[in-house]
Design a protein around this motif. Structure first.
Motif, PDB file in Angstrom:
ATOM      1  N   MET A  93      45.651 -36.602  -7.299  1.00  0.00           N
ATOM      2  CA  MET A  93      44.527 -37.517  -7.485  1.00  0.00           C
ATOM      3  C   MET A  93      43.227 -36.789  -7.836  1.00  0.00           C
ATOM      4  N   PHE A  94      43.230 -35.435  -7.857  1.00  0.00           N
ATOM      5  CA  PHE A  94      41.993 -34.709  -8.050  1.00  0.00           C
ATOM      6  C   PHE A  94      41.948 -33.940  -9.361  1.00  0.00           C
ATOM      7  N   GLU A  95      42.761 -34.350 -10.329  1.00  0.00           N
ATOM      8  CA  GLU A  95      42.642 -33.814 -11.671  1.00  0.00           C
ATOM      9  C   GLU A  95      41.461 -34.489 -12.358  1.00  0.00           C
ATOM     10  N   PRO A  96      40.943 -33.919 -13.428  1.00  0.00           N
ATOM     11  CA  PRO A  96      39.824 -34.556 -14.143  1.00  0.00           C
ATOM     12  C   PRO A  96      40.182 -35.968 -14.596  1.00  0.00           C
ATOM     13  N   VAL A  97      39.178 -36.816 -14.656  1.00  0.00           N
ATOM     14  CA  VAL A  97      39.373 -38.189 -15.129  1.00  0.00           C
ATOM     15  C   VAL A  97      39.910 -38.157 -16.560  1.00  0.00           C
ATOM     16  N   LYS A  98      40.906 -38.993 -16.818  1.00  0.00           N
ATOM     17  CA  LYS A  98      41.491 -39.081 -18.155  1.00  0.00           C
ATOM     18  C   LYS A  98      41.149 -40.423 -18.791  1.00  0.00           C
ATOM     19  N   ILE A  99      41.012 -40.395 -20.102  1.00  0.00           N
ATOM     20  CA  ILE A  99      40.724 -41.611 -20.859  1.00  0.00           C
ATOM     21  C   ILE A  99      41.988 -42.054 -21.590  1.00  0.00           C
ATOM     22  N   ALA A 100      42.272 -43.350 -21.498  1.00  0.00           N
ATOM     23  CA  ALA A 100      43.434 -43.941 -22.166  1.00  0.00           C
ATOM     24  C   ALA A 100      42.926 -44.992 -23.155  1.00  0.00           C
TER      25      ALA A 100
ATOM     26  N   THR B 288      29.805 -48.188 -17.079  1.00  0.00           N
ATOM     27  CA  THR B 288      30.663 -48.662 -15.991  1.00  0.00           C
ATOM     28  C   THR B 288      31.659 -47.604 -15.511  1.00  0.00           C
ATOM     29  N   ALA B 289      31.968 -46.631 -16.337  1.00  0.00           N
ATOM     30  CA  ALA B 289      32.922 -45.591 -15.944  1.00  0.00           C
ATOM     31  C   ALA B 289      32.520 -44.890 -14.643  1.00  0.00           C
ATOM     32  N   PRO B 290      31.227 -44.543 -14.447  1.00  0.00           N
ATOM     33  CA  PRO B 290      30.863 -43.885 -13.191  1.00  0.00           C
ATOM     34  C   PRO B 290      31.114 -44.748 -11.953  1.00  0.00           C
ATOM     35  N   LEU B 291      30.989 -46.071 -12.098  1.00  0.00           N
ATOM     36  CA  LEU B 291      31.201 -46.957 -10.952  1.00  0.00           C
ATOM     37  C   LEU B 291      32.624 -46.841 -10.429  1.00  0.00           C
ATOM     38  N   VAL B 292      33.586 -46.934 -11.344  1.00  0.00           N
ATOM     39  CA  VAL B 292      34.981 -46.927 -10.911  1.00  0.00           C
ATOM     40  C   VAL B 292      35.471 -45.519 -10.599  1.00  0.00           C
ATOM     41  N   ALA B 293      34.972 -44.523 -11.335  1.00  0.00           N
ATOM     42  CA  ALA B 293      35.376 -43.147 -11.050  1.00  0.00           C
ATOM     43  C   ALA B 293      34.863 -42.706  -9.685  1.00  0.00           C
ATOM     44  N   GLY B 294      33.655 -43.110  -9.353  1.00  0.00           N
ATOM     45  CA  GLY B 294      33.108 -42.776  -8.049  1.00  0.00           C
ATOM     46  C   GLY B 294      33.868 -43.437  -6.919  1.00  0.00           C
ATOM     47  N   ALA B 295      34.529 -44.564  -7.220  1.00  0.00           N
ATOM     48  CA  ALA B 295      35.302 -45.288  -6.209  1.00  0.00           C
ATOM     49  C   ALA B 295      36.736 -44.781  -6.098  1.00  0.00           C
ATOM     50  N   GLY B 296      37.139 -43.884  -7.023  1.00  0.00           N
ATOM     51  CA  GLY B 296      38.469 -43.308  -6.905  1.00  0.00           C
ATOM     52  C   GLY B 296      39.369 -43.464  -8.108  1.00  0.00           C
ATOM     53  N   ALA B 297      38.855 -43.951  -9.232  1.00  0.00           N
ATOM     54  CA  ALA B 297      39.691 -44.109 -10.422  1.00  0.00           C
ATOM     55  C   ALA B 297      39.966 -42.769 -11.079  1.00  0.00           C
ATOM     56  N   ASP B 298      41.193 -42.616 -11.575  1.00  0.00           N
ATOM     57  CA  ASP B 298      41.627 -41.379 -12.219  1.00  0.00           C
ATOM     58  C   ASP B 298      41.789 -41.525 -13.724  1.00  0.00           C
ATOM     59  N   VAL B 299      42.142 -42.733 -14.170  1.00  0.00           N
ATOM     60  CA  VAL B 299      42.425 -43.000 -15.582  1.00  0.00           C
ATOM     61  C   VAL B 299      41.654 -44.241 -16.005  1.00  0.00           C
TER      62      VAL B 299
ATOM     63  N   GLU C 193      33.558 -38.234 -14.804  1.00  0.00           N
ATOM     64  CA  GLU C 193      33.870 -37.039 -14.023  1.00  0.00           C
ATOM     65  C   GLU C 193      32.678 -36.620 -13.165  1.00  0.00           C
ATOM     66  N   GLU C 194      31.480 -36.740 -13.685  1.00  0.00           N
ATOM     67  CA  GLU C 194      30.292 -36.409 -12.900  1.00  0.00           C
ATOM     68  C   GLU C 194      30.199 -37.292 -11.656  1.00  0.00           C
ATOM     69  N   ALA C 195      30.474 -38.597 -11.854  1.00  0.00           N
ATOM     70  CA  ALA C 195      30.400 -39.525 -10.728  1.00  0.00           C
ATOM     71  C   ALA C 195      31.480 -39.241  -9.695  1.00  0.00           C
ATOM     72  N   ARG C 196      32.665 -38.903 -10.162  1.00  0.00           N
ATOM     73  CA  ARG C 196      33.737 -38.660  -9.206  1.00  0.00           C
ATOM     74  C   ARG C 196      33.511 -37.380  -8.417  1.00  0.00           C
ATOM     75  N   LEU C 197      33.044 -36.336  -9.083  1.00  0.00           N
ATOM     76  CA  LEU C 197      32.760 -35.097  -8.369  1.00  0.00           C
ATOM     77  C   LEU C 197      31.673 -35.304  -7.326  1.00  0.00           C
ATOM     78  N   ALA C 198      30.678 -36.117  -7.667  1.00  0.00           N
ATOM     79  CA  ALA C 198      29.610 -36.418  -6.706  1.00  0.00           C
ATOM     80  C   ALA C 198      30.161 -37.181  -5.507  1.00  0.00           C
ATOM     81  N   ALA C 199      31.066 -38.122  -5.759  1.00  0.00           N
ATOM     82  CA  ALA C 199      31.658 -38.901  -4.670  1.00  0.00           C
ATOM     83  C   ALA C 199      32.519 -38.016  -3.773  1.00  0.00           C
ATOM     84  N   LEU C 200      33.285 -37.102  -4.375  1.00  0.00           N
ATOM     85  CA  LEU C 200      34.105 -36.192  -3.596  1.00  0.00           C
ATOM     86  C   LEU C 200      33.249 -35.283  -2.718  1.00  0.00           C
ATOM     87  N   ALA C 201      32.147 -34.813  -3.276  1.00  0.00           N
ATOM     88  CA  ALA C 201      31.237 -33.952  -2.520  1.00  0.00           C
ATOM     89  C   ALA C 201      30.636 -34.713  -1.347  1.00  0.00           C
ATOM     90  N   ALA C 202      30.282 -35.977  -1.582  1.00  0.00           N
ATOM     91  CA  ALA C 202      29.690 -36.791  -0.519  1.00  0.00           C
ATOM     92  C   ALA C 202      30.683 -37.024   0.612  1.00  0.00           C
TER      93      ALA C 202
END
Length: 235
Positions: free
Chosen positions: A1-8, A186-197, A222-231
């Motif tokens: 679950m901690f690989e970089p965010v991927k775009i589909a 909107t990508a940062p909202l969902v990535a910060g909440a735990g989205a991977d793809v 990816e910036e949002a998710r890394l910030a959420a993980l750090a928090a």
């Protein structure tokens, strides 16, 4: 679950008269998957592509084919899409009971593909409980499925967080995918909440520079998710 965010990127928004060109473009731009929306005109009020397109895509790209079945009878049609070369197949929780979901996931895995289950906006994450430990991905719809170009449903990130929490509670780690109205805002909202793809349609293919748009969405997520993980680590 901690690989970089991927775009589909969803090819429903691509130029079908130049589909090979658009597929090559997203592959070169660093897309993680080719998202293929299959709609039957029954489960959703639209008809899109089917098995012949999947077969041709398999020849045209080395990217994994992420086939999203928005159809009423996935158990009957799964073999068609698996034989056509789907690498990951998503079925909807709304059309199958717990036994049907388990059978679908088992069939997909038996064919050597990865299995996902999708939830419409009003479907509670709890329906995933019987299969959450077996699926490779959960797809959270952030619009009502059926048409491309819709706006993100406010608060969908909360559902992403609930799905991620459900998985953690049983020691599972499926990827969490989000589809609907996803772009740079909107990508940062969902990535910060735990989205991977992240599934992106118009945000990529309708952009003046699709490759740059894809990169910008991925970077924002990816910036949002890394910030959420750090928090979380600090909490």
């Amino acid at each position: 679950m901690f690989e970089p965010v991927k775009i589909a990127p969803s090819i429903l928004s691509a130029d079908f008269m130049n589909l090979g060109r658009d597929i090559a473009l997203i592959e070169e731009a660093g897309a993680g998957y080719v998202h293929v929306d299959v709609m039957d005109g029954h489960f959703v009020p639209n008809l899109t592509m089917g098995v012949p397109i999947v077969k041709q895509l398999k020849k045209a790209t080395s990217l994994p084919l992420d086939v999203h079945l928005m159809i009423d009878n996935p158990l009957e049609q799964l073999p068609w899409f698996l034989d056509a070369g789907a690498d990951l197949v998503t079925v909807h929780a709304e059309v199958l009971d717990a036994d049907g979901l388990a059978r679908a996931v088992a069939s997909i895995h038996a064919a050597g593909a990865k299995a996902a289950v999708s939830l419409k906006p009003r479907t509670a994450p709890g329906v995933l409980a019987p299969v959450i430990s077996d699926v490779d991905m959960v797809l959270v719809m952030s619009v009502e499925p059926g048409f491309s170009g819709q706006s993100y449903i406010e608060g969908s990130e909360d559902k992403v967080a609930r799905v991620a929490a459900l998985a953690r509670s049983v020691g599972a780690s499926p990827l969490v995918q989000v589809d609907g109205g996803i772009g740079e805002a909107t990508a940062p909202l969902v990535a910060g909440a735990g989205a991977d793809v992240l599934v992106c349609g118009n945000a990529v293919f309708a952009a003046e520079d699709p490759a740059r748009a894809l990169a910008e969405v991925a970077a924002a997520a990816e910036e949002a998710r890394l910030a959420a993980l750090a928090a979380r680590k600090e909490a």
